[in-house]
Motif scaffolding. Structure first.
Motif, PDB file in Angstrom:
ATOM      1  N   ILE A  26       0.837  -1.207   0.000  1.00  0.00           N
ATOM      2  CA  ILE A  26       0.000   0.000   0.000  1.00  0.00           C
ATOM      3  C   ILE A  26       0.874   1.261   0.000  1.00  0.00           C
ATOM      4  O   ILE A  26       0.555   2.244  -0.676  1.00  0.00           O
ATOM      5  N   ARG A  27       1.982   1.246   0.740  1.00  0.00           N
ATOM      6  CA  ARG A  27       2.880   2.414   0.802  1.00  0.00           C
ATOM      7  C   ARG A  27       3.365   2.835  -0.581  1.00  0.00           C
ATOM      8  O   ARG A  27       3.461   4.032  -0.877  1.00  0.00           O
ATOM      9  N   ILE A  28       3.679   1.876  -1.418  1.00  0.00           N
ATOM     10  CA  ILE A  28       4.162   2.184  -2.770  1.00  0.00           C
ATOM     11  C   ILE A  28       3.121   3.022  -3.507  1.00  0.00           C
ATOM     12  O   ILE A  28       3.436   4.057  -4.098  1.00  0.00           O
ATOM     13  N   ASP A  29       1.877   2.596  -3.447  1.00  0.00           N
ATOM     14  CA  ASP A  29       0.811   3.316  -4.156  1.00  0.00           C
ATOM     15  C   ASP A  29       0.548   4.678  -3.535  1.00  0.00           C
ATOM     16  O   ASP A  29       0.313   5.656  -4.250  1.00  0.00           O
ATOM     17  N   LEU A  30       0.593   4.774  -2.217  1.00  0.00           N
ATOM     18  CA  LEU A  30       0.377   6.060  -1.556  1.00  0.00           C
ATOM     19  C   LEU A  30       1.458   7.057  -1.941  1.00  0.00           C
ATOM     20  O   LEU A  30       1.171   8.240  -2.168  1.00  0.00           O
ATOM     21  N   ASN A  31       2.685   6.587  -2.030  1.00  0.00           N
ATOM     22  CA  ASN A  31       3.776   7.480  -2.438  1.00  0.00           C
ATOM     23  C   ASN A  31       3.631   7.907  -3.889  1.00  0.00           C
ATOM     24  O   ASN A  31       3.874   9.072  -4.219  1.00  0.00           O
ATOM     25  N   LEU A  32       3.211   6.991  -4.762  1.00  0.00           N
ATOM     26  CA  LEU A  32       2.996   7.344  -6.171  1.00  0.00           C
ATOM     27  C   LEU A  32       1.928   8.423  -6.320  1.00  0.00           C
ATOM     28  O   LEU A  32       2.001   9.267  -7.211  1.00  0.00           O
ATOM     29  N   MET A  33       0.933   8.385  -5.442  1.00  0.00           N
ATOM     30  CA  MET A  33      -0.173   9.343  -5.522  1.00  0.00           C
ATOM     31  C   MET A  33       0.013  10.526  -4.574  1.00  0.00           C
ATOM     32  O   MET A  33      -0.918  11.290  -4.326  1.00  0.00           O
ATOM     33  N   SER A  76      -7.312  10.551  -2.510  1.00  0.00           N
ATOM     34  CA  SER A  76      -8.099   9.685  -1.629  1.00  0.00           C
ATOM     35  C   SER A  76      -7.661   8.228  -1.747  1.00  0.00           C
ATOM     36  O   SER A  76      -6.999   7.842  -2.707  1.00  0.00           O
ATOM     37  N   ILE A  77      -8.083   7.470  -0.750  1.00  0.00           N
ATOM     38  CA  ILE A  77      -7.892   6.020  -0.782  1.00  0.00           C
ATOM     39  C   ILE A  77      -9.144   5.366  -0.219  1.00  0.00           C
ATOM     40  O   ILE A  77      -9.778   5.887   0.709  1.00  0.00           O
ATOM     41  N   SER A  78      -9.491   4.261  -0.810  1.00  0.00           N
ATOM     42  CA  SER A  78     -10.572   3.412  -0.305  1.00  0.00           C
ATOM     43  C   SER A  78     -10.006   2.004  -0.191  1.00  0.00           C
ATOM     44  O   SER A  78      -9.400   1.499  -1.138  1.00  0.00           O
ATOM     45  N   LEU A  79     -10.194   1.408   0.973  1.00  0.00           N
ATOM     46  CA  LEU A  79      -9.742   0.040   1.211  1.00  0.00           C
ATOM     47  C   LEU A  79     -10.924  -0.779   1.687  1.00  0.00           C
ATOM     48  O   LEU A  79     -11.615  -0.385   2.630  1.00  0.00           O
ATOM     49  N   CYS A  80     -11.154  -1.902   1.029  1.00  0.00           N
ATOM     50  CA  CYS A  80     -12.205  -2.826   1.447  1.00  0.00           C
ATOM     51  C   CYS A  80     -11.514  -4.111   1.910  1.00  0.00           C
ATOM     52  O   CYS A  80     -10.846  -4.773   1.120  1.00  0.00           O
ATOM     53  N   PHE A  81     -11.664  -4.420   3.200  1.00  0.00           N
ATOM     54  CA  PHE A  81     -11.119  -5.643   3.776  1.00  0.00           C
ATOM     55  C   PHE A  81     -12.232  -6.676   3.820  1.00  0.00           C
ATOM     56  O   PHE A  81     -13.291  -6.424   4.403  1.00  0.00           O
ATOM     57  N   ARG A  82     -11.994  -7.837   3.200  1.00  0.00           N
ATOM     58  CA  ARG A  82     -12.988  -8.905   3.192  1.00  0.00           C
ATOM     59  C   ARG A  82     -12.358 -10.178   3.752  1.00  0.00           C
ATOM     60  O   ARG A  82     -11.182 -10.432   3.551  1.00  0.00           O
ATOM     61  N   ASP A  83     -13.191 -10.943   4.438  1.00  0.00           N
ATOM     62  CA  ASP A  83     -12.763 -12.264   4.909  1.00  0.00           C
ATOM     63  C   ASP A  83     -13.984 -13.162   4.962  1.00  0.00           C
ATOM     64  O   ASP A  83     -15.116 -12.686   5.011  1.00  0.00           O
ATOM     65  N   LYS A  84     -13.740 -14.476   4.920  1.00  0.00           N
ATOM     66  CA  LYS A  84     -14.819 -15.471   4.985  1.00  0.00           C
ATOM     67  C   LYS A  84     -14.933 -16.046   6.386  1.00  0.00           C
ATOM     68  O   LYS A  84     -15.395 -17.172   6.560  1.00  0.00           O
ATOM     69  N   GLY A  85     -14.524 -15.280   7.362  1.00  0.00           N
ATOM     70  CA  GLY A  85     -14.551 -15.730   8.743  1.00  0.00           C
ATOM     71  C   GLY A  85     -15.931 -15.615   9.374  1.00  0.00           C
ATOM     72  O   GLY A  85     -16.941 -15.402   8.699  1.00  0.00           O
ATOM     73  N   ILE A  86     -15.934 -15.721  10.674  1.00  0.00           N
ATOM     74  CA  ILE A  86     -17.154 -15.613  11.476  1.00  0.00           C
ATOM     75  C   ILE A  86     -17.784 -14.245  11.217  1.00  0.00           C
ATOM     76  O   ILE A  86     -17.095 -13.222  11.290  1.00  0.00           O
ATOM     77  N   PRO A  87     -19.087 -14.191  10.896  1.00  0.00           N
ATOM     78  CA  PRO A  87     -19.722 -12.885  10.687  1.00  0.00           C
ATOM     79  C   PRO A  87     -19.591 -12.011  11.943  1.00  0.00           C
ATOM     80  O   PRO A  87     -19.915 -12.451  13.050  1.00  0.00           O
ATOM     81  N   TYR A  88     -19.075 -10.803  11.761  1.00  0.00           N
ATOM     82  CA  TYR A  88     -18.890  -9.891  12.892  1.00  0.00           C
ATOM     83  C   TYR A  88     -18.838  -8.458  12.393  1.00  0.00           C
ATOM     84  O   TYR A  88     -18.022  -8.120  11.532  1.00  0.00           O
TER      85      TYR A  88
END
Length: 139
Positions: A26-33, A76-88
């Motif tokens: 992520i740092r690489i992209d943040l520095n590029l932008m 700007s940055i948008s990050l979507c974190f997804r996982d197939k774990g326990i719904p929470y």
């Protein structure tokens, strides 16, 4: 890189020791932008909180994958974190009372409170078998 956008789909094992690898990508992209350093630091704190929570709790005693969608523009940055774990839904928990001393406060919730405070928006949904937490920041 005016009017450009960088978009990546990252799949990474949800293990604490993979955090630095994720942050480096992520740092690489943040520095590029040209993301300001103060925003990068806040973002890294938030990313660490979300990723470590997935690694620590989403899959119980098992291990699984974290899927991160990153979209970075010149402001700007948008990050979507997804996982197939326990719904929470971490946003459902009431914010901690920060006027109380650490000894008086209930354990838990301070990390997601920091994320909600540092980011411009944070949303959660459970969709198609995935926990999806999306956070955005502008600069």
């Amino acid at each position: 890189m005016e009017n450009d956008m960088i978009k990546h789909e990252i799949q990474i094992e949800a293990q604490r020791e993979k955090l630095d690898e994720l942050l480096d990508m992520i740092r690489i992209d943040l520095n590029l932008m040209c993301c300001p350093m103060d925003k990068q630091i806040s973002l890294e704190i938030c990313m660490e909180e979300i990723f470590v929570n997935i690694a620590s709790y989403a899959y119980g005693e098992q291990t699984g994958m974290a899927f991160i969608t990153e979209e970075v523009t010149n402001n700007s940055i948008s990050l979507c974190f997804r996982d197939k774990g326990i719904p929470y839904d971490p946003l459902a928990k009431e914010d901690p009372d920060t006027t109380l001393s650490a000894e008086e406060r209930e354990i838990g919730g301070l990390g997601i409170f920091m994320v909600k405070t540092m980011m411009d928006s944070v949303m959660y949904e459970y969709k198609d078998g995935f926990n999806c937490l999306t956070m955005t920041m502008t600069w």
